[in-house]
Structure formats: structure tokens, C-alpha cells
Design an enzyme around this catalytic site. Structure first.
Site, PDB file in Angstrom:
ATOM      1  N   LYS A  78       0.847  -1.194   0.000  1.00 35.49           N
ATOM      2  CA  LYS A  78       0.000   0.000   0.000  1.00 35.49           C
ATOM      3  C   LYS A  78       0.879   1.239   0.000  1.00 35.49           C
ATOM      4  CE  LYS A  78      -3.945  -2.271   0.429  1.00 35.49           C
ATOM      5  NZ  LYS A  78      -4.626  -2.645   1.658  1.00 35.49           N
ATOM      6  N   HIS A  96      -3.325   2.403  -6.694  1.00 35.51           N
ATOM      7  CA  HIS A  96      -4.750   2.701  -6.888  1.00 35.51           C
ATOM      8  C   HIS A  96      -4.929   4.182  -7.233  1.00 35.51           C
ATOM      9  CE1 HIS A  96      -5.638  -1.294  -5.553  1.00 35.51           C
ATOM     10  NE2 HIS A  96      -5.061  -1.094  -4.393  1.00 35.51           N
TER      11      HIS A  96
END
Ligand code: NAD
Length: 352
Positions: A78, A96
Site C-alpha cells: 500500500k 490505486h
């Protein structure tokens, strides 16, 4: 671009993120081939740092990656926590950030400020555009399993990390009692979802793009469970609308939103606009007839050792060639350059 001098495995900071993109046995292979690996201490990683140290990894304190040498490629899952705001290294993680998600432009600005590069794991693709490694199968498996357990009133919260045999055993405690629909059935998550439903003895219908082109809403509503496992290439009509919720003919009571694209304009379940978590995995969307949604965005982390081992095996051949580069790395770098050029108007291409 500085010469690659090693790989630095970051400590993850997201709550309940127990996965890792590189497991100790694969770190050992890199070291044996002459690529040093440094691993940050992390109490939440499913593989204790001692397992890495034992195979020859250097150990570094958590969050020390900003001090890594310029040639070290910083590896994680992440986005790295700030500070620092400016990112200078080559980073490998899931950003993302290219499909209009919340936080995407801000992440790209961190790279623009530091001159670093994001080699996004989601954009590591082979010559045919297929992802070289992914967590999808485990996401679908766990998402469908949670939906079944909730429907059978067997879901215990808060959720805790487990293993595949333990989860299988819980799914086998009962069979049947519901009919399930998996949308995106031909993809990785869809396959994983169908496998969990099979273990649970739940009769399952599978739909993919051909079946949703002209959506049969009554058929969709007639299933008890819905697993959304699509990776839509573009915005499109929702699978469930606000008008579906109060209908008395709706058998559907549980939705597992594996896709979890709740902040993207491609969200096919806009009746739900937020994720749920391990503490409170289920959110009631409608009371009569009841409809509950499970929208957890780190599902594979519930099977952290198994999902990490599979993911790491897919990534390893590409980490091996990091010093020389490859078309796989070039494609990811090119996706980053395109997104960086238009941070507020991200590309809308398929991410597979
Ligand atoms: N919640 C989590 O923890 C988690 C973890 C990993 C992946 N994901 C997400 O799950 C989604 C699926 O991932 P994947 O690896 O299975 O992708 P995939 O590319 O392997 O499969 C996606 C499938 O969706 C189908 N599809 C696309 N648009 C559709 C439509 N309109 N109707 C029906 N089917 C459609 C595709 O044909 C394909 O079969 C992605 O959005 C991914 O980001 C979530």
C-alpha cells in the site's frame, strides 16, 4: 535511473495489512542471485522478521526506507505513509491512483515533488496484457466465504487472520440453504469465489460480461447471495439500484463487494458508497427486506501467509530481472508516466 543495488521491503502501516509481496524463501532466492534484500521490522507482517534474517536479509527499523540508498527499490503493498511527502525512490506497490480513485492525484503529486517513480504492481503485465501476479483469487475466495458465513449467522467479529483449511472447515459445517450469483465469474476473484461457494455446498450461477450486457434484474434479485467480482473497464449501469432495495420479491440479502471500487466512477454497486472493515465487516443497506453488504478492501489479508506466498511466487521472476529491466517493468513505468502527465484526469483504460 540509478543502478539497482537492492530491494528494500517496507513495513506496511495500514491496519490489518498482514500480507507481504515478498516471502522469506523468495527473498533467499534474490540474495543467492546477488540482489541484496533489506527487510523492515514489522510486528504485523505474517512472516516474522527473523524468518527473513535467517535467510540472509538485512534487517532495518520500520519506516526507515526514506534513508535507503538511491539504487534500492522500495517494495510494499500500500501507499507509504507520509512523511516524507516527496517520494524520491523507485517504489513498487499498489497505488490505486490511475483510475480516478480518491487519493490518486495526491499520491501522484508526492512522486512529482520528489522525482521518484511508481512501478505499480497492478500494471505489471505480460505481453498479452495479463497481470503477472495478483491477490484476486484469494479476495474472491474470502469475500464469498464471509458472505456465506454471514448468511448462515456464523460470522464471528471482529474478523481475524486465518488459514485456508480452517476457513474451509467452517464452510463445510453446513451446506446449501442459499443460491449465489457471482458476477465477474471468469476472472481471478470470480474463480476464487466459486471455489468457496463449492466448498460451502452453495449452488452458484456465474455471470460475466456476456450476461450483464443486458442485465436480467429479476434473475439477479432472485439469488440470496451476490458476489461482485468484476473489474470493469469503464463506467456502466449499476447491478443494483435504489429501486431494487424495497422490492418485496428480492431474495437477495447479502452482497459481497469484492471489487470494492466504492470511490470510483466505475462502481457497479453505487447503492454502497463505503468500505467495511474487520471490526465491522457487515453494513446494513436496507432493513425490509434486509440487505447487508460486506465491502472489505483487504480480503486476502485474512489468509495472509497463503495469499502472500502465491503473490510472491508470481513477482519473484520479475524482481530477479530488476537490475536489467524488462518489458514488464517498462509497461508499468509507462503507465506511471502517462498518469503523472495528467494527474487530475487519470486514464480510463482497463487495468485487467
Ligand atoms: N477487496 C479486495 O481485497 C480485493 C483484492 C484483490 C482484488 N480486488 C478487486 O477485485 C476486482 C476483480 O479482480 P480480478 O483480479 O478478479 O480481476 P480479473 O480481471 O481477473 O477479472 C475481472 C472479471 O470481471 C469481468 N467483468 C468486467 N466487467 C464486467 C461487467 N460489466 N459485467 C460482468 N463481468 C465483468 C471480466 O470479464 C473478468 O472476467 C478488481 O477490481 C480488483 O481490484 C479486490
Amino acid at each position: 535511473m540509478p543502478r539497482t543495488t537492492g530491494v528494500r521491503l517496507r513495513a506496511e502501516t495500514a491496519p490489518n495489512e498482514r500480507r507481504t509481496p515478498l516471502v522469506p524463501t523468495d527473498a533467499a532466492s534474490l540474495i543467492a542471485e546477488g540482489l541484496p534484500v533489506t527487510v523492515e521490522e514489522s510486528p504485523q507482517r505474517a512472516f516474522p522478521v527473523e524468518e527473513y534474517a535467517r535467510v540472509g536479509c538485512r534487517v532495518a527499523p520500520a519506516h526507515s526506507w526514506p534513508d535507503a540508498g538511491p539504487g534500492e527499490v522500495v517494495l510494499g503493498l500500500k501507499e507509504p505513509a507520509a512523511p516524507p511527502d516527496a517520494l524520491t525512490h523507485r517504489h513498487v506497490f499498489f497505488g490505486h491512483a490511475y483510475r480516478g480513485q480518491h487519493g490518486g492525484p495526491a499520491l501522484l503529486r508526492r512522486f512529482a515533488a520528489g522525482g521518484g517513480t511508481l512501478l505499480d504492481l497492478e500494471y505489471l503485465t505480460d505481453d498479452d496484457g495479463r497481470r503477472v501476479t495478483a491477490f484476486g483469487e484469494f479476495a474472491g475466495y474470502v469475500g464469498a466465504a464471509l458472505a456465506v458465513l454471514h448468511q448462515r449467522r456464523r460470522l464471528t467479529t471482529p474478523l481475524t487472520a486465518t488459514t485456508r483449511p480452517a476457513l474451509d472447515a467452517r464452510l463445510r459445517e453446513h451446506t446449501g440453504g442459499a443460491r449465489a450469483l457471482v458476477i465477474g465469474a471468469l476472472g481471478r476473484s470470480g474463480r476464487g469465489a466459486r471455489r468457496a461457494l463449492e466448498v460451502a455446498g452453495v449452488p452458484t450461477t456465474g455471470w460475466d460480461q456476456a450476461e450483464t450486457a443486458d442485465l436480467d434484474r429479476p434473475a439477479l434479485r432472485a439469488h440470496d447471495l451476490l458476489v461482485n467480482a468484476v473489474a470493469p473497464a469503464a463506467p456502466g449501469p449499476p447491478f443494483l439500484t435504489p429501486e431494487d432495495l424495497p422490492r418485496p420479491d428480492r431474495a437477495l440479502t447479502v452482497v459481497a463487494d469484492v471489487t470494492c471500487d466504492v470511490t470510483s466512477d466505475r462502481n457497479r454497486l453505487p447503492v454502497n458508497d463505503r468500505t467495511t472493515d474487520w471490526e465491522r465487516p457487515v453494513r446494513r443497506l436496507h432493513s425490509a427486506p434486509p440487505l447487508d453488504v460486506i465491502a472489505i478492501d483487504n480480503l486476502p489479508s485474512l489468509l495472509p501467509r497463503e495469499s502472500s506466498t502465491t503473490f510472491s511466487a508470481g513477482l519473484l521472476p520479475h524482481l530477479r530481472v530488476l537490475p536489467d529491466g524488462s518489458p514488464v517493468w517498462d509497461r508499468s513505468a509507462e503507465a506511471f508516466r502517462r498518469a503523472l502527465a495528467t494527474p487530475d484526469h487519470p486514464e480510463r483504460g482497463s487495468d485487467g
